[in-house]
Scaffold this active site. Structure first.
Site, PDB file in Angstrom:
ATOM      1  N   CYS A   2      63.578  48.247  40.537  1.00  0.00           N
ATOM      2  CA  CYS A   2      64.509  48.399  39.434  1.00  0.00           C
ATOM      3  C   CYS A   2      65.902  47.951  39.876  1.00  0.00           C
ATOM      4  O   CYS A   2      66.203  47.872  41.055  1.00  0.00           O
ATOM      5  CB  CYS A   2      64.572  49.864  39.014  1.00  0.00           C
ATOM      6  SG  CYS A   2      62.959  50.512  38.579  1.00  0.00           S
ATOM      7  N   ARG A  27      64.998  40.082  40.414  1.00  0.00           N
ATOM      8  CA  ARG A  27      64.181  41.124  41.043  1.00  0.00           C
ATOM      9  C   ARG A  27      62.935  41.430  40.230  1.00  0.00           C
ATOM     10  O   ARG A  27      62.059  42.160  40.671  1.00  0.00           O
ATOM     11  CB  ARG A  27      64.999  42.412  41.201  1.00  0.00           C
ATOM     12  CG  ARG A  27      66.204  42.295  42.084  1.00  0.00           C
ATOM     13  CD  ARG A  27      67.196  43.411  41.797  1.00  0.00           C
ATOM     14  NE  ARG A  27      66.690  44.717  42.110  1.00  0.00           N
ATOM     15  CZ  ARG A  27      66.970  45.375  43.232  1.00  0.00           C
ATOM     16  NH1 ARG A  27      67.708  44.799  44.143  1.00  0.00           N
ATOM     17  NH2 ARG A  27      66.515  46.578  43.461  1.00  0.00           N
ATOM     18  N   TRP A  74      61.451  48.095  36.729  1.00  0.00           N
ATOM     19  CA  TRP A  74      60.185  47.527  37.214  1.00  0.00           C
ATOM     20  C   TRP A  74      59.240  48.721  37.231  1.00  0.00           C
ATOM     21  O   TRP A  74      59.340  49.601  38.092  1.00  0.00           O
ATOM     22  CB  TRP A  74      60.376  46.923  38.602  1.00  0.00           C
ATOM     23  CG  TRP A  74      59.105  46.537  39.279  1.00  0.00           C
ATOM     24  CD1 TRP A  74      58.373  47.292  40.146  1.00  0.00           C
ATOM     25  CD2 TRP A  74      58.384  45.312  39.148  1.00  0.00           C
ATOM     26  NE1 TRP A  74      57.245  46.621  40.553  1.00  0.00           N
ATOM     27  CE2 TRP A  74      57.229  45.389  39.966  1.00  0.00           C
ATOM     28  CE3 TRP A  74      58.596  44.144  38.418  1.00  0.00           C
ATOM     29  CZ2 TRP A  74      56.301  44.348  40.064  1.00  0.00           C
ATOM     30  CZ3 TRP A  74      57.668  43.113  38.528  1.00  0.00           C
ATOM     31  CH2 TRP A  74      56.538  43.220  39.334  1.00  0.00           C
ATOM     32  N   ASN A 100      66.383  53.996  40.765  1.00  0.00           N
ATOM     33  CA  ASN A 100      65.500  53.022  41.410  1.00  0.00           C
ATOM     34  C   ASN A 100      64.789  53.771  42.524  1.00  0.00           C
ATOM     35  O   ASN A 100      65.437  54.387  43.361  1.00  0.00           O
ATOM     36  CB  ASN A 100      66.308  51.842  41.984  1.00  0.00           C
ATOM     37  CG  ASN A 100      65.402  50.855  42.704  1.00  0.00           C
ATOM     38  OD1 ASN A 100      64.202  50.831  42.459  1.00  0.00           O
ATOM     39  ND2 ASN A 100      65.967  50.062  43.596  1.00  0.00           N
ATOM     40  N   GLY A 101      63.448  53.731  42.513  1.00  0.00           N
ATOM     41  CA  GLY A 101      62.687  54.431  43.554  1.00  0.00           C
ATOM     42  C   GLY A 101      61.542  55.208  42.919  1.00  0.00           C
ATOM     43  O   GLY A 101      61.171  54.971  41.767  1.00  0.00           O
ATOM     44  N   GLU A 482      43.479  32.259  54.051  1.00  0.00           N
ATOM     45  CA  GLU A 482      44.821  32.575  53.530  1.00  0.00           C
ATOM     46  C   GLU A 482      45.883  31.781  54.291  1.00  0.00           C
ATOM     47  O   GLU A 482      46.798  31.223  53.690  1.00  0.00           O
ATOM     48  CB  GLU A 482      45.091  34.080  53.631  1.00  0.00           C
ATOM     49  CG  GLU A 482      46.458  34.527  53.180  1.00  0.00           C
ATOM     50  CD  GLU A 482      46.835  34.077  51.773  1.00  0.00           C
ATOM     51  OE1 GLU A 482      45.946  33.660  51.000  1.00  0.00           O
ATOM     52  OE2 GLU A 482      48.038  34.084  51.462  1.00  0.00           O
ATOM     53  N   LYS A 486      48.504  29.084  52.552  1.00  0.00           N
ATOM     54  CA  LYS A 486      49.962  29.177  52.714  1.00  0.00           C
ATOM     55  C   LYS A 486      50.526  27.842  53.191  1.00  0.00           C
ATOM     56  O   LYS A 486      51.518  27.350  52.669  1.00  0.00           O
ATOM     57  CB  LYS A 486      50.313  30.284  53.708  1.00  0.00           C
ATOM     58  CG  LYS A 486      50.136  31.681  53.188  1.00  0.00           C
ATOM     59  CD  LYS A 486      51.196  32.099  52.207  1.00  0.00           C
ATOM     60  CE  LYS A 486      50.878  32.064  50.752  1.00  0.00           C
ATOM     61  NZ  LYS A 486      49.690  32.498  50.139  1.00  0.00           N
ATOM     62  N   GLU A 489      50.311  25.169  50.410  1.00  0.00           N
ATOM     63  CA  GLU A 489      51.162  25.460  49.249  1.00  0.00           C
ATOM     64  C   GLU A 489      52.616  25.097  49.494  1.00  0.00           C
ATOM     65  O   GLU A 489      53.293  24.578  48.620  1.00  0.00           O
ATOM     66  CB  GLU A 489      51.137  26.969  48.982  1.00  0.00           C
ATOM     67  CG  GLU A 489      50.043  27.493  48.135  1.00  0.00           C
ATOM     68  CD  GLU A 489      50.354  28.897  47.680  1.00  0.00           C
ATOM     69  OE1 GLU A 489      50.663  29.053  46.494  1.00  0.00           O
ATOM     70  OE2 GLU A 489      50.298  29.811  48.507  1.00  0.00           O
ATOM     71  N   HIS A 505      28.307  22.499  62.254  1.00  0.00           N
ATOM     72  CA  HIS A 505      27.370  21.996  61.231  1.00  0.00           C
ATOM     73  C   HIS A 505      28.004  20.895  60.396  1.00  0.00           C
ATOM     74  O   HIS A 505      27.779  20.804  59.191  1.00  0.00           O
ATOM     75  CB  HIS A 505      26.913  23.168  60.347  1.00  0.00           C
ATOM     76  CG  HIS A 505      26.210  24.228  61.120  1.00  0.00           C
ATOM     77  ND1 HIS A 505      24.930  24.081  61.618  1.00  0.00           N
ATOM     78  CD2 HIS A 505      26.640  25.439  61.566  1.00  0.00           C
ATOM     79  CE1 HIS A 505      24.585  25.162  62.299  1.00  0.00           C
ATOM     80  NE2 HIS A 505      25.596  26.003  62.279  1.00  0.00           N
ATOM     81  N   LYS A 604      53.948  30.570  39.413  1.00  0.00           N
ATOM     82  CA  LYS A 604      53.763  31.893  40.021  1.00  0.00           C
ATOM     83  C   LYS A 604      52.581  32.608  39.378  1.00  0.00           C
ATOM     84  O   LYS A 604      51.864  33.336  40.022  1.00  0.00           O
ATOM     85  CB  LYS A 604      55.029  32.742  39.858  1.00  0.00           C
ATOM     86  CG  LYS A 604      54.936  34.114  40.522  1.00  0.00           C
ATOM     87  CD  LYS A 604      54.643  34.013  42.014  1.00  0.00           C
ATOM     88  CE  LYS A 604      54.401  35.358  42.649  1.00  0.00           C
ATOM     89  NZ  LYS A 604      53.866  35.257  44.026  1.00  0.00           N
TER      90      LYS A 604
HETATM   91  C1  AGP Z   1      49.101  32.292  46.291  1.00  0.00           C
HETATM   92  O1  AGP Z   1      50.122  32.048  47.247  1.00  0.00           O
HETATM   93  C2  AGP Z   1      49.208  31.383  45.089  1.00  0.00           C
HETATM   94  N1  AGP Z   1      50.470  31.500  44.475  1.00  0.00           N
HETATM   95  C3  AGP Z   1      48.019  31.518  44.149  1.00  0.00           C
HETATM   96  O2  AGP Z   1      46.866  31.172  44.853  1.00  0.00           O
HETATM   97  C4  AGP Z   1      47.808  32.938  43.554  1.00  0.00           C
HETATM   98  O3  AGP Z   1      47.377  33.828  44.564  1.00  0.00           O
HETATM   99  C5  AGP Z   1      46.704  32.842  42.479  1.00  0.00           C
HETATM  100  O4  AGP Z   1      47.162  31.984  41.456  1.00  0.00           O
HETATM  101  C6  AGP Z   1      46.359  34.207  41.892  1.00  0.00           C
HETATM  102  O5  AGP Z   1      47.484  34.752  41.267  1.00  0.00           O
HETATM  103  P1  AGP Z   1      47.429  36.315  40.842  1.00  0.00           P
HETATM  104  O6  AGP Z   1      47.307  37.093  42.105  1.00  0.00           O
HETATM  105  O7  AGP Z   1      48.724  36.557  40.130  1.00  0.00           O
HETATM  106  O8  AGP Z   1      46.237  36.503  39.959  1.00  0.00           O
END
Ligand code: AGP
Length: 609
Positions: A2, A27, A74, A100-101, A482, A486, A489, A505, A604
């Site tokens: 928040c 935020r 939030w 906030n908290g 993962e 990263k 991306e 393989h 996002k």
């Molecule tokens: C992760 O770094 C990416 N931005 C992307 O793979 C993301 O995890 C995926 O689109 C899922 O998003 P969500 O967790 O909001 O469902």
């Protein structure tokens, strides 16, 4: 998180506060509100939605007030709504607060206020308790009433409070949640964060834990928890507004990597009761329900899917239930075998990913029980689930997910242990051992993050790469995926992850002189196997960066570079092992001059097919 803004001075408080809240929009929030003193009364205007919505409602009113508090919410307790928005007031609206908290003992306090003091609550929030407590103790001195109220409260809070009978002051208090005071000419401010104040002041008091602040327009006094006035150095802000939003970090991604110890701590500890047992708020899964479950699906996309890969290991190991992990875009089109004996776990930071939402609806249609792990309170995935288990990572701004991911892992562990306990298939000693290991992670991670510069040095050797491989075994496979995502991306390097045992393989045909291979070797019982895989790729000329626990030094003989993570149990190693990969991806991308927080082609939240 928040956002809080408060103003007292000679100017129009409404405009200044609204403008300050806008500086905190980054935020993340779901509702906004303001409380202003006017002609002996406190006027509150608060609404679900954006600040623009609040402004729309305000535009037909003239508030020539000179003292007020504002808030962007939030949601943590209670979905986004007008009633749950802040500010909150006591019964007769003579006190208004913004918070906030999380007030951890709010349920007990609410019950006490309702039964002992006939208080009527208007929202579902923990924060409203604060307004009623201050109102209960108010006898003409707001500072004294705030002291008394905070003595009853447990948890984290940054609070701003005003009283109708004292229009010449604001009282604020801090415990664990951030709070700053802005020092102006004939005016003073409070805020959760410096960006809200930069337009007006550059002189700031950084308020420390358990300190209470009394502001008038020409004076600020800070008191410690013994109510003794303390002197504070003025902090002169040199940042520009953009840098301030990142609290001095160059990118939101780096800021959020560093927020992980706090996110893991908050997501974990607020689900442990006094005896240290797991108490999952919002999960109504009973032993009978669980005894009917013969299969678990974990379905998600991207990073959330990678959290599911680790979740599989945890649930199968602790709860002895078979788990299938699937990417949502595939699950929804393959007529999956799902029925009313299936537990479907949707994992999603945004809670708005269309593929995940569609998969959830498909599973629901087939009778599955829906549990979701979500970071955004009140999001579509949360609303359409039978049970929701929120990650408390706070808003994640960078497109590349980091703190949401590690808090998703925490939820996976807690769900696995919770189910194991319900089914009675885990020894109490094992249950407590894992919980103790999880509780130790935030501090271990803080320690590890102090080594950040060594990873930046590693990135300097690797940032010109055109490709990279990530390999691992067991729970490290999910971390390899993962880490690879990263890097792809944020740096646009062509990266590939594969189970180490699968290399021979076919894929090993791609390993040649100087090929970069990041080898995860954090699982003790697979460590020797991983050393063999490292030798296998080294024999073909690979350049290997190893990731291993601090006490496993053998890897130094095989790998070109090694990043050590603090010693920990195999089960919780993923929480630590992923962080060097996040940092490596970040610093490589930075050296390549990439748009780290907003990578090309990415969003996002992917709300399209
Ligand atoms: C992760 O770094 C990416 N931005 C992307 O793979 C993301 O995890 C995926 O689109 C899922 O998003 P969500 O967790 O909001 O469902």
């Amino acid at each position: 998180m928040c956002g809080i803004v408060g103003y007292i001075g000679n100017e129009n408080a409404c405009d200044i506060i609204i403008d300050g809240l806008k500086k905190l929009e980054y935020r993340g929030y779901d509702s906004a509100g303001i409380a202003l003193y006017k002609e002996g009364k406190i006027q509150v205007r608060k609404y679900k939605g954006r600040i623009a919505n609040l402004e729309e409602h305000l535009k037909n009113e003239v508030f020539d007030s000179h003292v007020g508090i504002g808030h962007t919410r939030w949601a943590t307790h209670g979905a986004p709504s007008d009633e749950n928005a802040h500010p909150h007031t006591n019964g007769d609206s003579t006190i208004a607060i913004v918070h906030n908290g999380i007030i951890e003992n709010f349920v007990k306090l609410r019950e006490w206020l309702e039964t002992e003091h006939q208080v009527t609550f208007r929202s579902e929030t923990d924060s409203e308790v604060i307004a009623h407590l201050i109102g209960l103790y108010y006898e003409g001195d707001l500072l004294e009433a705030v002291y008394k109220a905070t003595e009853k409260m447990e948890g984290a809070y940054a609070i701003g409070a005003i009283a109708a009978a004292e229009p010449d002051r604001i009282v604020a208090v801090r415990k664990d949640s951030p709070l700053v005071v802005g020092l102006g000419e004939d005016c003073n401010f409070i805020a959760s964060d410096i960006p809200a104040l930069l337009k007006h002041v550059r002189k700031i008091y950084l308020i420390e834990n358990n300190e209470t602040v009394l502001l008038t327009k020409d004076q600020v006094k800070i008191f410690d928890q013994n109510r003794k006035e303390v002197k504070r150095e003025v902090f002169h802000v040199t940042w520009d507004a953009d840098a301030a939003e990142k609290e001095g970090y160059d990118h939101f991604m780096l800021k959020e990597i560093h927020e992980q110890p706090k996110g893991i701590y908050e997501t974990l500890t607020r689900r442990l009761d006094e005896s240290g047992k797991i108490a999952l708020d919002g999960i109504s899964l009973s032993k009978e329900d669980l005894d009917r479950i013969d299969k678990v699906y974990i379905v998600a996309c991207g990073t959330a899917y990678h959290a599911g890969l680790v979740g599989k290991y945890a649930i199968e190991k602790f709860a002895h239930i078979p788990v299938e992990v699937d990417i949502a875009s595939e699950f929804r089109y393959r007529d999956p075998f799902v029925n009313d004996r299936t537990l479907f776990i949707a994992v999603s930071q945004s809670g708005e990913t269309l593929d995940t939402l569609a998969a959830l609806r498909e599973a629901k249609k087939k009778g599955a029980r829906i549990l979701s792990v979500v970071n955004v309170v009140g999001s579509s995935v949360a609303r359409e689930s039978d049970d929701v288990f929120y990650t408390w990572a706070g808003p994640e701004i960078a497109v590349a997910s980091t703190k949401a991911y590690t808090t998703q892992l925490v939820c996976m562990y807690l769900i696995a242990l919770y189910m194991a306990q319900l089914k009675g298939v885990i020894a109490q000693e094992e249950y407590r051992r894992i919980l103790e290991e999880l509780k130790a992670v935030p501090d271990k991670l803080r320690e590890f993050l102090k080594k950040e510069k060594s990873i930046e040095e590693l990135a300097k050797k690797q940032y010109k790469r055109e490709s990279a491989f990530f390999i691992g075994r067991g729970a490290d496979v999910g971390i390899s995926y993962e880490g690879s995502l990263k890097l792809k991306e944020v740096s646009y390097i062509n990266s590939f992850a594969i189970a180490a045992g699968e290399l021979k393989h076919g894929t090993i045909a791609l390993i040649e002189q100087d090929t970069l291979v990041v080898a995860l070797a954090t699982q003790d019982q697979l460590y020797d196997k991983m050393l063999s895989n490292i030798q296998e790729v080294k024999a073909r000329g690979a350049y290997v960066i190893g990731i291993a626990k601090a006490s496993n030094r053998e890897i130094e003989k095989q790998a070109n570079d090694v990043i050590y993570i603090p010693d920990c149990a195999d089960e919780v190693a993923p929480l630590l092992a992923v962080v060097p990969l996040q940092l490596l991806a970040y610093y490589i991308a930075k050296l390549r001059g990439c748009d780290i927080d907003k990578p090309k082609n990415l969003a996002k939240s992917v709300t399209v097919e």
